[in-house]
Enzyme design. Sequence first.
Site, PDB file in Angstrom:
ATOM      1  N   GLU A   1       2.539   4.783  -4.231  1.00 22.28           N
ATOM      2  CA  GLU A   1       2.626   5.581  -5.318  1.00 22.28           C
ATOM      3  C   GLU A   1       3.895   6.306  -5.653  1.00 22.28           C
ATOM      4  OE1 GLU A   1      -1.088   4.344  -4.479  1.00 22.28           O
ATOM      5  OE2 GLU A   1       0.046   5.672  -3.012  1.00 22.28           O
TER       6      GLU A   1
ATOM      7  N   ASP B   1       1.078  -1.060   0.040  1.00 20.32           N
ATOM      8  CA  ASP B   1       0.064   0.113  -0.166  1.00 20.32           C
ATOM      9  C   ASP B   1       0.936   1.160  -0.038  1.00 20.32           C
ATOM     10  OD1 ASP B   1      -2.199   1.540   0.209  1.00 20.32           O
ATOM     11  OD2 ASP B   1      -2.613   1.236   2.124  1.00 20.32           O
TER      12      ASP B   1
END
Length: 922
Positions: free
Chosen positions: A507, A504
């Site tokens: 990005e 997670d």
Amino acid sequence: MDLYRLPHSTYVFLTLALSCILISRLYFHQTPTVRVASLQKTRDLSQNDTKNFSDSIHANEFPNPSTGCALPEEKRFDCARDRTVSQAECEKRGCCYLPLTQTEYNGPPWCFYPASYPGYRMGPLSPTPKGQSATLSRATPSYLPRDISTLQLDVMNEEAGRLHLILKDPSSARYEVPYVKVPSSKRTNTEGFLYDVDFQSDPFGFVVRRRSNGQVLLNTSVAPLLFADQYLQFSTSLASKYISGFGEHYTHLTLDLNWTSVTLWNRDMAPHSDVNLYGSHPFCLVQEGNGQAHGIFLLNSNAMEVALQPMPALTWVTIGGILDIYIFLGPDPQSVVRQYHEVIGYPMMPPYWSLGFHLCRWGYNSTNVTRAVVQKMQEASFPLDVQWNDLDYADKKRVFTFDPQRFGDLPEMVQELHEQGLKYVLILDPGISSTSPPGSYKPFDDGQQREVFIKNLTGQTLIGKVWPGPTAFPDFTNSDAVSWWEECIRDFHANVSFDGLWIDMNEPASFVHGSVHGCPYTDLENPPYTPDVIGGQLNSGTLCMSSQQALSSHYNLHNLYGLTEAFATYSALLKVRGSRPFVLSRSSFPGLGRFSGHWTGDVRSDWEQLRYSIPAVLLFGLYGIPLVGADVCGFEGDTNEELCVRWTQLGAFYPFMRNHNDRNNIPQEPYVFGQRAQLAMNNALVIRYTLLPFLYTLFHHAHTSASTVARPLFFEFPSDPNCVTIDRQFLWGSSLLISPVLEPGVVDLAAYLPPELWYSVYDGKPYNSKGQYLLLPAPLDIINVHVRAGNIIPLQMAALTTTASRRNPMVLIVALSSQGWAKGDLFWDDGDSLDTFEHGDYSYVIFTAGQSQLVGEPIKLNGALDGLTVAEIRVFGVATPPTGVWANGERVYNFSYETDNKVLTVISLSLPISETFTVQWS
């Protein structure tokens, strides 16, 4: 040299992390019809702008635009996409300035290119080992800063259905996405190629036509090519307005072309409209309106924006790298996807257990709480395969640790789960805490010593901020970082024997912009043009663009971060566990499906997000990531009973199914609701578990031939105009049509059935559709599912885990066509071993029905089917009541026939599926 340009020496990375994205099927052939000619000779198709640049433009000056400004509004291409300009500035660029009266912000541009505009001049095409090459040059720089005046065009006709063009600066080693393409010998003739290409020499442009009908698919002469140091732009007309792709965005299946734009820049952003989300997929599929389709892929990982306009047309802008363009000719939608996946890589084969039901919550704050959840699921008889923990488990939120008080017996709990036939997955963020006392947190200490973290412009470890506070970020383009990551996973797995990892915040996300110390003022942090990213700056919510990785600057590599982490995690699990890895990644880029699944992020618990989860799942199938789903019942905000029931029913048909909830919300585990809701949810889960052999077989085909698992209706019915935009229903493979309820209070559902014979999967009720919407009953305990005539669906009696269900007898649904035939197949292995298909370590059975008999025939056996039997068959569409049934020549007495629906059911069979068997009726 500008920092974002790639030093040649850094190509060493091609042997490291992303070398797994070797493309073994790329073949380079001789050129089909490729012409350098005036586009005045092309046909003027009504749906495309084939307006030509004038051959009379003097190469050394911008034209007077006054004679070329009489363009329809939908054919105006923005001459000021890079920045806002005044009328004087617009006209200085040689462009037209015609203000419009529209009141909305989005609309036709006021400053636009005239019908004639100077650009690059193309030299003659010359043969090269890979195809053909030409030089493009312009005598006068464009209006962009640091314009590049000379380009190299490479044209590679790699396959009959794939055209590959590259535009780059021949004098500089600009950054290129590190995909490796392996050519084969060239073909000796061009028969069978699906396209022709015309090149316009001055100004440069090209047109791609479908050879079979002459239809123009792309025409880049509609606006000039621009190529500057940090701004690359090309435009093209489109063959139709039905275009899907350019993820990840909160969108319908087909995009809105009414002067909209989408930005591709990976960002930690909960799904909502008009913003860039977690992944970047610069690929689109265009339906041509005649059952045919093609795809366009720009292999570029820099920040980019795609502007769409109703001509129909698009303009592609990226702020770095090169223009590496693929065009896939299909000719049908599924073929387009296969051709695309041949470039980015076929999806991995998931472990069987990962297709079961997953349960997670941020807020299971101890092992005792987690154990209690599993126990309550079992007491309520809900199937459950995988229990998860969010960051609650970590000591001070530091990954590779577990809290000694609340999770002190985590290793024992995981062992207990394994003994119950369950699996365990935990979250793993890339941010490594940097503030622990020296010697107290090995991942950071070792990482610093080995210099595995991303560095700032001065060569120091860049520090951002995530859950544990100040953090460093591994550079997964560094081979030492990949090894260090594996060692961290190995050491942690030695204590906690998890079965998969959930990556997670990759990005990568940061709670400060750039770093805790800010970012230097450079062209990378402040490029001449920034696409419309959320936050307005490239480093908003992430790292400094000038930060350095082994391969290049973060400016170039940002969108690849999740992909490189997924590879490193997949590789580590492969070595540490020795079985099929399970990785779930939030950030994505083309090729992620080789290593990971994906979930659609922090969706809200509301009906709109339920609705939009369908196109999200379907689009990721196009992007080569079939193992995908949304958080069932929603993640953010409180759900309600009806919403959670309907979401569980839909989620039962996500390829990946997980219920996940935020810590501040009311509970949403299935057992917390009323009895009627629990029954409806249990029914949905049982349906899923019953269908797992069929779903697993679909994943096998995705892994081996790039077919899609969850697919849009237009994939199977490309010539049906009613299917073009449907994204409230979808298919599993070619056989099952899923029609969920997506609004509250619904008890009857208007569902579209394409022109076929369909049967209700529950009772075999036939629907002989001419291609129409039918009103179907949809009470709270039902999700409508129909099986397409002509298909055989392998089922297996459900259990509370896949460990148990895989041992249960099988059932076959035989959905006869109106001519009385059907077919199906079953792929079966141990569900967990590596490369079973590649090593031939699997079983494969085909089923055929016709002339009142069903035959099961093993084509390949490896022992995986030993002990499994077919206990029941249900034959839909048996026109005449049978008077007798025989199995392998012996009369069977346990059968029934339902007259209204014409369904034959044969029970109490015990036919070994590993042997050829026949069931006849007459």
